[in-house]
Write a protein that holds these residues in place. Structure first.
Motif, PDB file in Angstrom:
ATOM      1  N   ASP A   1      21.358  32.714  29.557  1.00 19.04           N
ATOM      2  CA  ASP A   1      21.914  33.475  30.680  1.00 19.04           C
ATOM      3  C   ASP A   1      23.052  32.748  31.390  1.00 19.04           C
ATOM      4  O   ASP A   1      23.897  33.383  32.020  1.00 19.04           O
ATOM      5  N   SER A   2      23.076  31.395  31.297  1.00 19.92           N
ATOM      6  CA  SER A   2      24.159  30.671  31.990  1.00 19.92           C
ATOM      7  C   SER A   2      25.506  30.978  31.321  1.00 19.92           C
ATOM      8  O   SER A   2      26.554  31.006  31.985  1.00 19.92           O
ATOM      9  N   TRP A   3      25.495  31.207  30.014  1.00 16.43           N
ATOM     10  CA  TRP A   3      26.733  31.597  29.309  1.00 16.43           C
ATOM     11  C   TRP A   3      27.237  32.922  29.888  1.00 16.43           C
ATOM     12  O   TRP A   3      28.409  33.073  30.227  1.00 16.43           O
ATOM     13  N   LEU A   4      26.305  33.858  30.053  1.00 14.22           N
ATOM     14  CA  LEU A   4      26.678  35.175  30.582  1.00 14.22           C
ATOM     15  C   LEU A   4      27.176  35.050  32.024  1.00 14.22           C
ATOM     16  O   LEU A   4      28.195  35.648  32.389  1.00 14.22           O
ATOM     17  N   SER A   5      26.457  34.244  32.837  1.00 18.89           N
ATOM     18  CA  SER A   5      26.842  34.086  34.244  1.00 18.89           C
ATOM     19  C   SER A   5      28.270  33.575  34.373  1.00 18.89           C
ATOM     20  O   SER A   5      29.018  34.002  35.254  1.00 18.89           O
ATOM     21  N   ASN A   6      28.655  32.650  33.497  1.00 20.65           N
ATOM     22  CA  ASN A   6      30.023  32.118  33.521  1.00 20.65           C
ATOM     23  C   ASN A   6      31.044  33.207  33.271  1.00 20.65           C
ATOM     24  O   ASN A   6      32.066  33.293  33.951  1.00 20.65           O
ATOM     25  N   VAL A   7      30.769  34.046  32.268  1.00 20.26           N
ATOM     26  CA  VAL A   7      31.713  35.132  31.940  1.00 20.26           C
ATOM     27  C   VAL A   7      31.730  36.165  33.060  1.00 20.26           C
ATOM     28  O   VAL A   7      32.798  36.636  33.478  1.00 20.26           O
ATOM     29  N   VAL A   8      30.545  36.476  33.580  1.00 17.49           N
ATOM     30  CA  VAL A   8      30.427  37.468  34.661  1.00 17.49           C
ATOM     31  C   VAL A   8      31.225  37.014  35.879  1.00 17.49           C
ATOM     32  O   VAL A   8      31.921  37.807  36.527  1.00 17.49           O
ATOM     33  N   ALA A   9      31.159  35.704  36.188  1.00 16.25           N
ATOM     34  CA  ALA A   9      31.838  35.163  37.378  1.00 16.25           C
ATOM     35  C   ALA A   9      33.352  35.371  37.295  1.00 16.25           C
ATOM     36  O   ALA A   9      34.036  35.413  38.321  1.00 16.25           O
ATOM     37  N   GLN A  10      33.872  35.509  36.071  1.00 22.19           N
ATOM     38  CA  GLN A  10      35.325  35.696  35.910  1.00 22.19           C
ATOM     39  C   GLN A  10      35.747  37.162  35.999  1.00 22.19           C
ATOM     40  O   GLN A  10      36.931  37.472  35.990  1.00 22.19           O
ATOM     41  N   THR A  11      34.804  38.076  36.065  1.00 26.02           N
ATOM     42  CA  THR A  11      35.184  39.497  36.142  1.00 26.02           C
ATOM     43  C   THR A  11      35.486  39.873  37.591  1.00 26.02           C
ATOM     44  O   THR A  11      34.859  39.327  38.518  1.00 26.02           O
ATOM     45  N   PRO A  12      36.409  40.804  37.825  1.00 23.71           N
ATOM     46  CA  PRO A  12      36.703  41.229  39.202  1.00 23.71           C
ATOM     47  C   PRO A  12      35.461  41.710  39.953  1.00 23.71           C
ATOM     48  O   PRO A  12      35.299  41.385  41.131  1.00 23.71           O
ATOM     49  N   LEU A  13      34.582  42.453  39.300  1.00 23.09           N
ATOM     50  CA  LEU A  13      33.408  42.978  40.007  1.00 23.09           C
ATOM     51  C   LEU A  13      32.261  41.978  40.103  1.00 23.09           C
ATOM     52  O   LEU A  13      31.253  42.233  40.767  1.00 23.09           O
ATOM     53  N   LYS A  14      32.405  40.851  39.395  1.00 23.34           N
ATOM     54  CA  LYS A  14      31.390  39.784  39.430  1.00 23.34           C
ATOM     55  C   LYS A  14      29.986  40.318  39.138  1.00 23.34           C
ATOM     56  O   LYS A  14      29.012  39.968  39.808  1.00 23.34           O
ATOM     57  N   ARG A  15      29.915  41.205  38.142  1.00 23.94           N
ATOM     58  CA  ARG A  15      28.590  41.702  37.749  1.00 23.94           C
ATOM     59  C   ARG A  15      28.552  41.958  36.247  1.00 23.94           C
ATOM     60  O   ARG A  15      29.564  42.306  35.627  1.00 23.94           O
ATOM     61  N   ALA A  16      27.382  41.737  35.685  1.00 24.78           N
ATOM     62  CA  ALA A  16      27.206  42.039  34.267  1.00 24.78           C
ATOM     63  C   ALA A  16      27.256  43.556  34.096  1.00 24.78           C
ATOM     64  O   ALA A  16      26.901  44.309  35.005  1.00 24.78           O
ATOM     65  N   VAL A  17      27.716  43.981  32.935  1.00 29.71           N
ATOM     66  CA  VAL A  17      27.770  45.418  32.647  1.00 29.71           C
ATOM     67  C   VAL A  17      26.343  45.912  32.383  1.00 29.71           C
ATOM     68  O   VAL A  17      25.638  45.359  31.535  1.00 29.71           O
TER      69      VAL A  17
END
Ligand SMILES: NC(=O)c1ccc[n+]([C@@H]2O[C@H](COP(=O)([O-])OP(=O)(O)OC[C@H]3O[C@@H](n4cnc5c(N)ncnc54)[C@H](OP(=O)(O)O)[C@@H]3O)[C@@H](O)[C@H]2O)c1
Length: 241
Positions: free
Chosen positions: A193-209
């Motif tokens: 999940d930390s891999w996903l959190s890193n990518v999520v943090a870079q999205t404008p909405l800061k949320r997983a799809v």
């Protein structure tokens, strides 16, 4: 009542599984494609048959690293008593890391045959066989940027995006062809999940799809008869950066 029929590739687990659940719940017959996840695919088809006894479900095995021959096999299987396919969702994929300088022929070929070539032959054979229906290709928000950390994967998905639009134009008015480009949904196999959190943090909405948002986008494109050649970026805004 007639139930439409959809073929979902990579149907046994993760996104593919949730797509199948959604379509089954909406009254569709489903052909569940798998490669290695035979047990999961069979169990899912059995569960659907119990939950939705008026609809038809079957599985088809296919190694998409073999190209055209696998596409032909996958296109030849329908549930008993069903005479045609109405929709195809190209969901199966492989996601291998590697910058351009680290990309060897084997990696490039594997990414292109599974993520582009076999989906291409599935689309072509679907069109040639039925001359009507609707296709959704699952892309990736990476089609919109030049990040080369998954270079071969991104190039294959970019090709699939262009194929989506080209096929939409060539096969209109008989078929509609659209794409959904997800951002971060689930960590890739082997990552946590930390891999996903890193990518999520870079999205404008800061949320997983959300999986529900993703499958709703696919369902919208499958059922909206006025849309072809469109890509929905269901990606928490990642295509903007
Ligand atoms: N997960 C995300 O956050 C994310 C983000 C952006 C885009 N996407 C896209 O969304 C789609 C679904 O993502 P996902 O993470 O659920 O995919 P996934 O788990 O990585 O892969 C889906 C399925 O692809 C099948 N597959 C792999 N190699 C194959 C082969 N040689 N022949 C046939 N099938 C093969 C596997 O089927 P078996 O298990 O039966 O072998 C696997 O279960 C993909 O197109 C992906 O590129 C996902």
């Amino acid at each position: 009542m007639m139930h439409p029929t959809v073929l979902v590739t990579g149907a046994a687990k993760r996104v593919g599984r949730v797509l199948c659940e959604h379509f089954a719940q909406k009254g569709w017959n489903v052909v569940l494609h798998y490669n290695e996840s035979k047990k999961e695919a069979l169990a899912l088809a059995k569960k659907f048959s119990e939950d939705y006894p008026d609809q038809k479900f079957c599985v088809v095995q296919g190694d998409m690293s073999l190209g055209e021959i696998t596409a032909q096999k996958m296109m030849s299987v329908l549930p008993e008593g069903v005479s045609k396919l109405d929709a195809l969702i190209n969901n199966a994929s492989v996601f291998d890391p590697g910058a351009l300088a680290k990309t060897e022929g084997e990696l490039l070929r594997r990414e292109f045959i599974i993520n582009f070539e076999t989906p291409f032959f599935l689309m072509r054979d679907f069109y040639l066989k039925y001359k009507s229906g609707v296709i959704v290709n699952i892309l990736d928000t990476r089609v919109h940027n030049e990040d080369s950390s998954y270079a071969a994967y991104s190039l294959a998905k970019k090709s699939l995006m262009h194929l989506t639009k080209m096929a939409a134009l060539e096969w209109a008015p008989d078929m509609r062809v659209n794409g959904v480009a997800p951002g971060p949904v689930l960590p890739p196999m082997g990552k946590d999940d930390s891999w996903l959190s890193n990518v999520v943090a870079q999205t404008p909405l800061k949320r997983a799809v959300g999986l529900d948002n993703l499958v709703n986008s696919v369902y919208f494109l499958i059922t909206n008869n006025s849309i072809t050649g469109q890509i929905i970026n269901c990606d928490s805004g990642a295509h903007l950066i």
